[in-house]
Scaffold this active site. Structure first.
Site, PDB file in Angstrom:
ATOM      1  N   GLU A  49       0.679  -1.167   0.245  1.00 26.80           N
ATOM      2  CA  GLU A  49       0.574  -0.635   0.087  1.00 26.80           C
ATOM      3  C   GLU A  49       0.728   1.007  -0.360  1.00 26.80           C
ATOM      4  OE1 GLU A  49      -0.574  -2.557   2.324  1.00 26.80           O
ATOM      5  OE2 GLU A  49      -2.588  -3.526   1.460  1.00 26.80           O
ATOM      6  N   PHE A 111     -11.543  -7.276  13.794  1.00 26.88           N
ATOM      7  CA  PHE A 111     -10.794  -7.766  12.671  1.00 26.88           C
ATOM      8  C   PHE A 111     -10.820  -6.438  11.740  1.00 26.88           C
ATOM      9  CE2 PHE A 111      -9.442 -10.162   9.194  1.00 26.88           C
ATOM     10  CZ  PHE A 111      -8.171 -10.267   9.314  1.00 26.88           C
ATOM     11  N   GLN A 112      -9.255  -5.812  11.623  1.00 21.62           N
ATOM     12  CA  GLN A 112      -8.643  -5.344  10.752  1.00 21.62           C
ATOM     13  C   GLN A 112      -9.328  -4.151  10.872  1.00 21.62           C
ATOM     14  OE1 GLN A 112      -8.489  -6.828   6.944  1.00 21.62           O
ATOM     15  NE2 GLN A 112      -6.140  -7.831   6.978  1.00 21.62           N
ATOM     16  N   LYS A 161     -17.755  -0.335   5.489  1.00 23.24           N
ATOM     17  CA  LYS A 161     -18.347  -1.525   4.529  1.00 23.24           C
ATOM     18  C   LYS A 161     -19.432  -1.659   4.413  1.00 23.24           C
ATOM     19  CE  LYS A 161     -17.923  -6.507   3.681  1.00 23.24           C
ATOM     20  NZ  LYS A 161     -16.567  -7.793   3.457  1.00 23.24           N
ATOM     21  N   MET A 485      24.360   9.286   2.680  1.00 19.59           N
ATOM     22  CA  MET A 485      24.345   9.812   3.798  1.00 19.59           C
ATOM     23  C   MET A 485      24.762  10.255   4.497  1.00 19.59           C
ATOM     24  SD  MET A 485      24.070  13.337   2.422  1.00 19.59           S
ATOM     25  CE  MET A 485      22.455  14.302   1.202  1.00 19.59           C
TER      26      MET A 485
HETATM   27  C1  LIG Z   1      12.649   5.817   5.171  1.00 19.94           C
HETATM   28  C2  LIG Z   1      13.682   6.381   5.654  1.00 19.94           C
HETATM   29  N1  LIG Z   1      14.312   5.427   6.706  1.00 19.94           N
HETATM   30  C3  LIG Z   1      15.642   6.825   6.992  1.00 19.94           C
HETATM   31  C4  LIG Z   1      16.167   8.132   6.326  1.00 19.94           C
HETATM   32  C5  LIG Z   1      17.213   8.163   6.738  1.00 19.94           C
HETATM   33  N2  LIG Z   1      18.152   8.197   6.008  1.00 19.94           N
HETATM   34  C6  LIG Z   1      18.179   9.508   5.207  1.00 19.94           C
HETATM   35  S1  LIG Z   1      19.133   9.526   3.928  1.00 19.94           S
HETATM   36  C7  LIG Z   1      19.403   7.954   4.153  1.00 19.94           C
HETATM   37  C8  LIG Z   1      20.663   7.066   3.216  1.00 19.94           C
HETATM   38  C9  LIG Z   1      20.269   6.476   2.107  1.00 19.94           C
HETATM   39  O1  LIG Z   1      21.206   5.655   1.448  1.00 19.94           O
HETATM   40  P1  LIG Z   1      21.154   5.119   0.193  1.00 19.94           P
HETATM   41  O2  LIG Z   1      19.627   4.711  -0.259  1.00 19.94           O
HETATM   42  O3  LIG Z   1      21.625   4.280   0.116  1.00 19.94           O
HETATM   43  O4  LIG Z   1      20.953   6.361  -0.889  1.00 19.94           O
HETATM   44  P2  LIG Z   1      22.836   7.018  -0.898  1.00 19.94           P
HETATM   45  O5  LIG Z   1      22.412   8.536   0.291  1.00 19.94           O
HETATM   46  O6  LIG Z   1      23.599   6.016  -1.080  1.00 19.94           O
HETATM   47  O7  LIG Z   1      23.068   8.024  -2.506  1.00 19.94           O
HETATM   48  C10 LIG Z   1      19.200   7.467   5.401  1.00 19.94           C
HETATM   49  C11 LIG Z   1      19.206   5.849   5.661  1.00 19.94           C
HETATM   50  C12 LIG Z   1      14.842   8.431   5.214  1.00 19.94           C
HETATM   51  N3  LIG Z   1      15.549   8.875   5.201  1.00 19.94           N
HETATM   52  N4  LIG Z   1      14.311   7.636   5.016  1.00 19.94           N
END
Ligand SMILES: Cc1ncc(C[n+]2csc(CCOP(=O)(O)OP(=O)(O)O)c2C)c(N)n1
Length: 571
Positions: A49, A111-112, A161, A485
């Site tokens: 979803e 449920f749900q 529903k 990042m």
């Molecule tokens: C759902 C979610 N969980 C955690 C984060 C924190 N976060 C921001 S950037 C990042 C790293 C992203 O890694 P990747 O997708 O490998 O991309 P890169 O930075 O290496 O290009 C994280 C964990 C987020 N933004 N969203």
């Protein structure tokens, strides 16, 4: 004639001009699914979803229409929350329809059952629990009106529903009346005049534009003003594409990973014209040091956005297009008064000097990661190549992290609605389903998701959605085997303590693509980037292109969190 709630819902969607719904069925909505085949409505079955809501969001951003998602009660509904919050932060028009347990069971831990109206109250523009089938048509009409009018946003409609099964006479309301909801669309004339006088007489004016310019379709007016009055433009991440990225007056994105020219422009301008942007902390850096010399004009349709973060000298509560039209009309009347181009030229020269002094760049080191045999490719080079091959005519979706920032910096967005990215919430896993939504809206366009190896794994299950709907979305993974990042922050601010960011245990993305019936490529050599991307882009099929990039590359410039925009770390 009497219709069931299910038919009333679908009749309403038809009248709202909805042609595609992204969804996932379940017991609470099975009656709606039973009715769908009777309507000329395309239903796209996602695999999670969250994917449905992001796809509806991508469809909305790319097309300008309202995106629609349909899910069941309980876990179906809770799985939409991230996508709803994401759309809320970025003001994206969307209607999410959730199933609910029958009204007599509500509150009984059935449920749900979840209280999705309660859960989503803080992250929807509005939400409804429909208790009576007689209300349904009015609620759906209002939901679409609310989603697309004023400051756009997601609206949730929770349908028990028994309401879906009940019958009543179908009457589609001719118009929408909501007593306490009257967004101000037209700007106040006096404020407009004050603003125009202020920026025409300025020595160093600067446009700072955000997603509001794109969602209001204000780009043409903005370009007219910037070019005729010779005023430089900077944009937020959400505003990229509002002004042509390759125009000499464009300074690039501002803020934490903004360009040197944009951040210096902010620091030195004497009048800032902020249009459809909300002074987010990723943009302003240290608030006290933000635009220290500037008088600020702020155009926003949402009055609560104005003066929320910064002092504002001239507030203009208005739809951005209407305000820009008003600015244009007043400026046109004053065009003969002075040679505005000349008046602002010394300032334009100065900002263009900053562009030359510190352009966006990266270092090429042929020795990097020699031992490992991979990681010789610079991620920025990959983004540049995507721009070159697409001639800037693609729709780019991004995931979140370094990939997102490089996609913002090294691809030039020359048209609005060509960048789909999670700005406010920063949702990993957004880009791929959003790209699916965009590709449905524009089947003949090249749609590329620029991804990180971490983010892509968050909604990779949607690959089968792309494959079975013949959507030739391209996923370019800038694979640095890190949550890049976060690793960058650990390197710069946490003494290289790379805790929980190494992702070198990863699937074989090429085999994974093939397992889903898509095509897969891996690139390890810089000279292969262009030919392989070219081949993948020409293939009428979903593709994953796994590009092994330099592992410890960082995004620069970077303003450390909480610092002022002038304290940029450069390459
Ligand atoms: C759902 C979610 N969980 C955690 C984060 C924190 N976060 C921001 S950037 C990042 C790293 C992203 O890694 P990747 O997708 O490998 O991309 P890169 O930075 O290496 O290009 C994280 C964990 C987020 N933004 N969203």
């Amino acid at each position: 004639m009497e219709l069931t709630g299910a038919d009333i819902l679908l009749e309403c969607l038809k009248r709202e001009g909805v042609d595609v719904v992204f969804g996932f069925p379940g017991g609470a909505v099975i009656d709606i699914y039973d009715a769908i085949p009777r309507y000329s409505l395309r239903h796209v079955l996602v695999r999670h979803e969250q994917g449905a809501v992001h796809a509806a969001d991508g469809y909305a951003r790319a097309s300008g229409k309202v995106g629609v998602a349909l899910v069941t009660s309980g876990p179906g509904a809770t799985n939409t929350v991230t996508g709803i919050a994401n759309a809320y932060c970025d003001s994206i028009p969307m209607v999410v329809i959730t199933g609910q347990v029958p009204t007599p069971l509500i509150g009984n831990d059935a449920f749900q059952e979840v209280d999705i109206v309660g859960i989503t109250r803080p992250c929807t523009k509005h939400n409804y629990l429909v208790k009576d089938v007689d209300q349904l048509a009015t609620v759906i009409r209002q939901a679409f009106y609310l989603a697309r009018s004023g400051r756009p946003g997601p609206v949730l409609v929770d349908l028990p529903k028994d309401v879906v099964q009940a019958k009543t006479k179908f009457v589609y309301p001719k118009s929408v009346k909501m007593r306490s909801y009257n967004p101000t669309i037209k700007p106040n004339k006096l404020q407009l005049k004050k603003a125009v006088d202020m920026f025409l007489d300025a020595k160093r004016p600067l446009f700072y534009v955000g997603g509001g310019v794109i969602s209001s379709n204000g780009s043409e007016e903005l370009s007219w003003l910037a070019r005729n009055l010779n005023i430089p433009v900077t944009a937020t991440l959400m505003g990229l594409g509002a002004f042509p990225g390759d125009d000499p007056l464009f300074l690039g994105m501002l803020g934490m990973h903004g360009t040197y020219a944009a951040n210096m422009g902010i620091n030195n301008c004497d009048v800032m014209i902020a249009v459809g942007a909300r002074f987010d902390d990723r943009v302003t850096g240290k608030l006290d040091a933000f635009a220290p010399e500037a008088k600020i004009v702020h155009v926003d349709i949402d009055p609560t956005s104005i003066r929320k973060n910064v002092r504002v000298d001239v507030p203009v509560v208005s739809d951005c297009l209407e305000a820009l039209k008003g600015f244009k009309e007043l400026a046109q009347a004053r065009l003969d008064e002075k040679d505005w181009k000349k008046v602002h030229q010394p300032w334009v020269d100065q900002v263009q000097g900053w562009k030359v002094e510190h352009p966006l760049t990266y270092k090429i080191d042929p020795e990097c990661n020699k031992d490992s045999g991979d990681g010789k490719i610079k991620p920025q080079f990959v983004v540049e190549t995507i721009y070159e091959l697409s001639k800037g005519d693609a729709i780019i979706a991004t995931e979140v992290g370094q990939n997102q920032m490089w996609a913002a910096q090294f691809y030039h967005y020359n048209k609005p609605r060509t960048l789909l990215t999670s700005g406010g919430l920063g949702t990993m896993g957004y880009g791929f389903p959003a790209a699916i939504g965009a590709q449905l809206a524009f089947p003949d366009k090249l749609v590329v998701d620029i991804a990180g190896d971490g983010s892509i794994q968050m909604n990779i299950q949607e690959l089968i959605t792309a494959v079975c709907n013949d959507l030739p979305v391209k996923i370019v993974i800038l694979n640095n085997t890190y949550l890049g990042m976060v690793r960058q922050w650990q390197e710069l601010f946490y003494a290289r303590n790379y805790c929980a960011t190494c992702m070198d245990a990863q699937p074989d993305f090429v085999a994974l693509a093939k397992a889903y019936g898509a095509e897969g490529y891996r690139i390890t050599e810089p000279e292969d980037v262009k030919p392989v991307l070219q081949e993948a882009f020409a293939l009428p099929k979903a593709c994953i292109i796994d590009v092994r990039v330099t592992k410890e590359e960082n995004v620069y410039p970077m303003v450390p969190a909480g610092a002022s925009l002038t304290e940029m770390l450069l390459v």
